[in-house]
Design a protein around this motif. Structure first.
Motif, PDB file in Angstrom:
ATOM      1  N   SER A 170      13.837  10.872 -12.562  1.00 42.75           N
ATOM      2  CA  SER A 170      15.222  10.590 -12.936  1.00 42.75           C
ATOM      3  C   SER A 170      16.002   9.847 -11.854  1.00 42.75           C
ATOM      4  N   ASN A 171      15.513   9.844 -10.622  1.00 45.16           N
ATOM      5  CA  ASN A 171      16.270   9.242  -9.522  1.00 45.16           C
ATOM      6  C   ASN A 171      15.662   7.985  -8.921  1.00 45.16           C
ATOM      7  N   MET A 172      14.345   7.900  -8.893  1.00 40.53           N
ATOM      8  CA  MET A 172      13.708   6.836  -8.121  1.00 40.53           C
ATOM      9  C   MET A 172      13.807   5.475  -8.810  1.00 40.53           C
ATOM     10  N   ARG A 173      14.066   4.447  -8.021  1.00 37.40           N
ATOM     11  CA  ARG A 173      14.114   3.069  -8.504  1.00 37.40           C
ATOM     12  C   ARG A 173      13.080   2.226  -7.760  1.00 37.40           C
ATOM     13  N   PRO A 174      12.510   1.195  -8.390  1.00 38.29           N
ATOM     14  CA  PRO A 174      12.764   0.797  -9.774  1.00 38.29           C
ATOM     15  C   PRO A 174      12.043   1.659 -10.796  1.00 38.29           C
ATOM     16  N   THR A 175      10.960   2.319 -10.391  1.00 40.72           N
ATOM     17  CA  THR A 175      10.201   3.192 -11.283  1.00 40.72           C
ATOM     18  C   THR A 175       9.233   4.008 -10.442  1.00 40.72           C
ATOM     19  N   THR A 176       9.048   5.268 -10.801  1.00 38.93           N
ATOM     20  CA  THR A 176       8.111   6.111 -10.044  1.00 38.93           C
ATOM     21  C   THR A 176       6.678   5.605 -10.151  1.00 38.93           C
ATOM     22  N   MET A 177       6.363   4.889 -11.221  1.00 39.90           N
ATOM     23  CA  MET A 177       5.001   4.395 -11.388  1.00 39.90           C
ATOM     24  C   MET A 177       4.611   3.440 -10.268  1.00 39.90           C
ATOM     25  N   LEU A 178       5.582   2.784  -9.669  1.00 40.28           N
ATOM     26  CA  LEU A 178       5.302   1.916  -8.532  1.00 40.28           C
ATOM     27  C   LEU A 178       4.720   2.716  -7.369  1.00 40.28           C
ATOM     28  N   PHE A 179       5.043   4.012  -7.318  1.00 40.55           N
ATOM     29  CA  PHE A 179       4.652   4.840  -6.165  1.00 40.55           C
ATOM     30  C   PHE A 179       3.589   5.887  -6.498  1.00 40.55           C
ATOM     31  N   ARG A 180       3.116   5.910  -7.747  1.00 39.89           N
ATOM     32  CA  ARG A 180       2.085   6.902  -8.093  1.00 39.89           C
ATOM     33  C   ARG A 180       0.855   6.769  -7.205  1.00 39.89           C
ATOM     34  N   ASN A 181       0.383   5.540  -7.035  1.00 37.50           N
ATOM     35  CA  ASN A 181      -0.831   5.330  -6.243  1.00 37.50           C
ATOM     36  C   ASN A 181      -0.594   5.624  -4.763  1.00 37.50           C
ATOM     37  N   LEU A 182       0.611   5.338  -4.293  1.00 35.38           N
ATOM     38  CA  LEU A 182       0.962   5.663  -2.903  1.00 35.38           C
ATOM     39  C   LEU A 182       0.948   7.173  -2.701  1.00 35.38           C
ATOM     40  N   TYR A 187       0.870  -3.293  -3.167  1.00 38.19           N
ATOM     41  CA  TYR A 187       0.711  -2.908  -4.569  1.00 38.19           C
ATOM     42  C   TYR A 187       0.450  -4.127  -5.456  1.00 38.19           C
ATOM     43  N   VAL A 188       1.306  -5.118  -5.364  1.00 35.80           N
ATOM     44  CA  VAL A 188       1.181  -6.295  -6.224  1.00 35.80           C
ATOM     45  C   VAL A 188      -0.145  -7.010  -5.985  1.00 35.80           C
ATOM     46  N   GLU A 189      -0.604  -7.031  -4.753  1.00 34.62           N
ATOM     47  CA  GLU A 189      -1.841  -7.733  -4.430  1.00 34.62           C
ATOM     48  C   GLU A 189      -3.091  -6.995  -4.901  1.00 34.62           C
ATOM     49  N   HIS A 190      -3.001  -5.673  -5.095  1.00 33.13           N
ATOM     50  CA  HIS A 190      -4.219  -4.908  -5.360  1.00 33.13           C
ATOM     51  C   HIS A 190      -4.196  -4.065  -6.635  1.00 33.13           C
ATOM     52  N   VAL A 191      -3.074  -4.009  -7.354  1.00 36.06           N
ATOM     53  CA  VAL A 191      -3.027  -3.152  -8.536  1.00 36.06           C
ATOM     54  C   VAL A 191      -3.867  -3.747  -9.667  1.00 36.06           C
ATOM     55  N   LEU A 192      -4.554  -2.877 -10.375  1.00 41.64           N
ATOM     56  CA  LEU A 192      -5.352  -3.265 -11.533  1.00 41.64           C
ATOM     57  C   LEU A 192      -4.481  -3.258 -12.786  1.00 41.64           C
ATOM     58  N   GLN A 193      -5.012  -3.785 -13.871  1.00 37.08           N
ATOM     59  CA  GLN A 193      -4.253  -3.848 -15.109  1.00 37.08           C
ATOM     60  C   GLN A 193      -4.238  -2.493 -15.830  1.00 37.08           C
ATOM     61  N   ALA A 194      -3.395  -2.405 -16.847  1.00 35.94           N
ATOM     62  CA  ALA A 194      -3.182  -1.134 -17.541  1.00 35.94           C
ATOM     63  C   ALA A 194      -4.463  -0.587 -18.158  1.00 35.94           C
ATOM     64  N   ASP A 195      -5.345  -1.459 -18.621  1.00 32.61           N
ATOM     65  CA  ASP A 195      -6.574  -0.983 -19.254  1.00 32.61           C
ATOM     66  C   ASP A 195      -7.514  -0.315 -18.262  1.00 32.61           C
ATOM     67  N   SER A 196      -7.234  -0.483 -16.951  1.00 32.41           N
ATOM     68  CA  SER A 196      -8.006   0.207 -15.912  1.00 32.41           C
ATOM     69  C   SER A 196      -7.191   1.306 -15.248  1.00 32.41           C
ATOM     70  N   GLY A 197      -6.055   1.656 -15.842  1.00 28.37           N
ATOM     71  CA  GLY A 197      -5.251   2.751 -15.305  1.00 28.37           C
ATOM     72  C   GLY A 197      -4.227   2.351 -14.278  1.00 28.37           C
ATOM     73  N   ALA A 198      -4.098   1.049 -13.994  1.00 24.82           N
ATOM     74  CA  ALA A 198      -3.130   0.553 -13.009  1.00 24.82           C
ATOM     75  C   ALA A 198      -3.284   1.231 -11.654  1.00 24.82           C
ATOM     76  N   ASP A 199      -4.516   1.535 -11.279  1.00 24.00           N
ATOM     77  CA  ASP A 199      -4.799   2.052  -9.939  1.00 24.00           C
ATOM     78  C   ASP A 199      -5.003   0.872  -8.997  1.00 24.00           C
ATOM     79  N   MET A 200      -5.150   1.151  -7.716  1.00 22.04           N
ATOM     80  CA  MET A 200      -5.428   0.104  -6.741  1.00 22.04           C
ATOM     81  C   MET A 200      -6.922  -0.204  -6.744  1.00 22.04           C
ATOM     82  N   ASP A 201      -7.267  -1.470  -6.614  1.00 23.53           N
ATOM     83  CA  ASP A 201      -8.678  -1.841  -6.688  1.00 23.53           C
ATOM     84  C   ASP A 201      -9.513  -1.193  -5.589  1.00 23.53           C
ATOM     85  N   PHE A 202      -8.892  -0.883  -4.440  1.00 27.16           N
ATOM     86  CA  PHE A 202      -9.658  -0.313  -3.326  1.00 27.16           C
ATOM     87  C   PHE A 202      -9.735   1.217  -3.374  1.00 27.16           C
ATOM     88  N   LEU A 203      -9.180   1.838  -4.431  1.00 23.35           N
ATOM     89  CA  LEU A 203      -9.220   3.293  -4.545  1.00 23.35           C
ATOM     90  C   LEU A 203     -10.180   3.782  -5.622  1.00 23.35           C
TER      91      LEU A 203
END
Length: 576
Positions: A91-103, A547-563
């Motif tokens: 409810s508080n984090m911007r722009p979206t918590t999904m940006l920080f899930r992998n972190l 994140y932008v350089e290493h995030v995978l697409q939604a069909d792969s779960g939007a995880d980082m490629d190196f994780l």
């Protein structure tokens, strides 16, 4: 063979079992907290990974819940050590918590790996804290059990139940349509969130907490016991006690989170009418474990499972009602014939012996499989020239007649464009139009924000129309509803076909046949693709750049490629 030979070799012995200067350092500094010498004498050390934060309202009570976990650990002869990790407040984090899930998952993994832990209890609640904690812990693969903070009590206003998120969306649209005053809107605030806990609708928090039962990584009833119910505290105690036993039994996450477990969770999600966000989270979790689990598995496993649970946003009731009706164990009982009952769980017993109850206490909340609440459960995976790698829709939250629809596109290039034009009187839109929002995927926003349920344009609302077909590469809140196609892959920012759509192009949505089609020739699409400007990220530093350089697409779960893929419970080398 001596009794000692039967004991598992404790990972924590690499720290606390040493009789040298290193052991002196590890034990001595820990003793400044009042721990007695016998705590370091071969007791399983259980880390309590706590996502508590004042900035995460849904998790604000987890510090108290941790004390009950500790009591359980002590009761079983273990040594509990609580530690904090990055907490993600929806409810508080911007722009979206999904940006920080992998972190956050990296924080969890590093905290577990670097410390003298033999097992872990994950204390979670708000949407992304559950998948982030599971993903991080899975990469280390210790004996692990998850405890959710539980849902809030039901909201009530003007004599009616109101639900987190779902009614916020309804109220917002009612204000826009002139059917509700701003004063009434403001008055509903306190009536909605009236106790500790997470959203009491079947949004993402409740979905993930419930799916953890289906996965077998949490104890029975984890999903629905209200946050303020004493039975939540008792479950936390039992989880702490069970964590010690799991260490002694060498029962790791990878023994539980198998493909069978993921398929069980997909079927449970369908029966619950669960959140579309579960798709990206379970895909990412499976990736950490190397489990072969794909979007195709989602569609196949959930396709024939109807929605049995009458909860917002798909229905009427709330999580408190769901708990009293029998909760997840009762739903698992209804769909038992569709499940792999031999899948292992944290109890040390298979799902069929530990997590299933045949008792439904309120058939208005949990319907029987033979006469379901809604015939269309699951998450439908759509493919076609507009989503070659897949897109998803939640049929139980959609308008039936719109699930087969063809209409002209109205395209918004980003959230700012949407906000500026959605209520413009000159917008050439009617109820047959298909609203398209792009550049909101994993890279494009970045973080794939929950803005896929575009607002209905004013000129359509004025006709009394409350739903339209909407398509985007974004996500939407698990509390949202409507005929909304999400997670289009590849996203526009990655050069996906969504970037090529123009106003007036005809788009066909055919959920029954799992099709999403843009009625434009391949020759014309190739011409548009040639003219497409390359995506340029505005982020040049920090986590966002990585994140932008290493995030995978939604069909792969939007995880980082190196994780992708875990690296086990190895103990880092001594460096001092």
């Amino acid at each position: 063979m001596s009794k000692d030979d039967d004991k598992p070799k404790l990972r924590s012995a690499e720290w606390f079992g040493r009789q040298d200067s290193y052991g002196f350092i590890y034990r001595s500094w820990m003793k400044n907290q009042g721990h007695t010498a016998d705590m370091f004498d071969g007791k399983p050390v259980i880390g309590i990974c706590n996502t508590w934060s004042d900035l995460t309202p849904c998790n604000g009570h987890l510090r108290g819940l941790a004390e009950h976990v500790k009591r359980g650990v002590y009761a079983a002869g273990g040594f509990p050590l609580e530690f904090p990790v990055l907490s993600l407040g929806e409810s508080n984090m911007r722009p979206t918590t999904m940006l920080f899930r992998n972190l956050a998952s990296m924080d969890v993994e590093a905290s577990i790996r670097a410390n003298p832990l033999d097992g872990v209890v994950l204390l979670v609640g708000c949407d992304k804290t559950t998948p982030a904690s599971l993903m991080g812990a899975a990469s280390v693969d210790l004996p692990t059990i998850l405890v959710s903070g539980g849902p809030m009590l039901s909201g009530r206003w003007k004599g009616k139940q109101i639900g987190s998120g779902t009614d916020v969306i309804r109220f917002k649209e009612a204000v826009r349509a002139g059917a509700m005053t701003v004063d009434e809107f403001m008055a509903a605030e306190a009536a909605m969130s009236r106790s500790a806990g997470s959203c009491m609708t079947m949004g993402t928090a409740s979905t993930m907490a419930s799916l953890c039962e289906g996965l077998g990584i949490a104890l029975p009833e984890n999903g629905a016991i209200p946050a303020v119910d004493a039975r939540r505290q008792a479950m936390a105690f039992n989880a702490g006690r069970r964590a010690v036993e799991m260490v002694r039994e060498k029962l790791r996450m990878s023994h539980i989170l198998t493909k069978a477990a993921f398929l069980n969770a997909v079927r449970l999600n369908a029966a619950l009418g669960g959140s579309t966000n579960a798709v990206v989270h379970l895909l990412a979790l499976a990736g950490r474990l190397g489990v072969d689990f794909t979007l195709a598995d989602w569609d196949a496993a959930g396709r024939d499972v109807p929605c049995l649970v009458n909860l917002m946003p798909s229905g009427q009731y709330l999580m408190e009602d769901f708990f009293h009706a029998g909760g997840v164990p009762a739903v698992l009982g209804e769909i038992a014939s569709m499940l792999d009952l031999d899948a292992m769980t944290v109890t040390g017993k298979p799902l069929g012996q530990s997590h299933i109850s045949p008792a439904v206490h309120d058939s208005a909340v949990i319907y029987p499989l033979a006469a379901p609440f809604k015939p269309a459960g699951g998450i439908a995976v759509l493919r076609g020239n507009l989503s070659p790698d897949g897109a998803v829709i939640k049929p139980s939250a959609a308008t039936p007649h719109l699930m087969q629809h063809t209409g002209p596109a109205i395209v918004f290039n980003d959230p700012d464009d949407l906000k500026a034009r959605i209520d413009d009187p000159s917008l050439p839109v009617d109820e047959n139009s298909v609203l398209v929002l792009r550049n909101c995927g994993p890279k494009g926003y970045p973080g794939m924000a929950e803005i896929g349920n575009l607002p209905i344009p004013r000129r359509v609302l004025d006709k009394g129309i409350l739903d339209m077909v909407r398509i985007s590469d974004a996500r939407m809140s698990g509390t949202a509803f409507g005929t909304v196609v999400l997670h289009v892959a590849p996203e526009a920012a990655a050069g996906g076909p969504l970037a090529l759509v123009r106003d007036g192009d005809l788009i066909t949505l055919d959920v029954a046949n799992r099709r999403l089609h843009l009625d434009v020739s391949e020759v014309e699409l190739e011409r548009r693709r040639h003219d497409l400007a390359p995506f340029v990220s505005p982020y040049q530093r920090g986590w966002e750049k990585l994140y932008v350089e290493h995030v995978l697409q939604a069909d792969s779960g939007a995880d980082m490629d190196f994780l992708i893929g875990g690296s086990g419970d190895y103990v880092p080398r001594v460096s001092h």
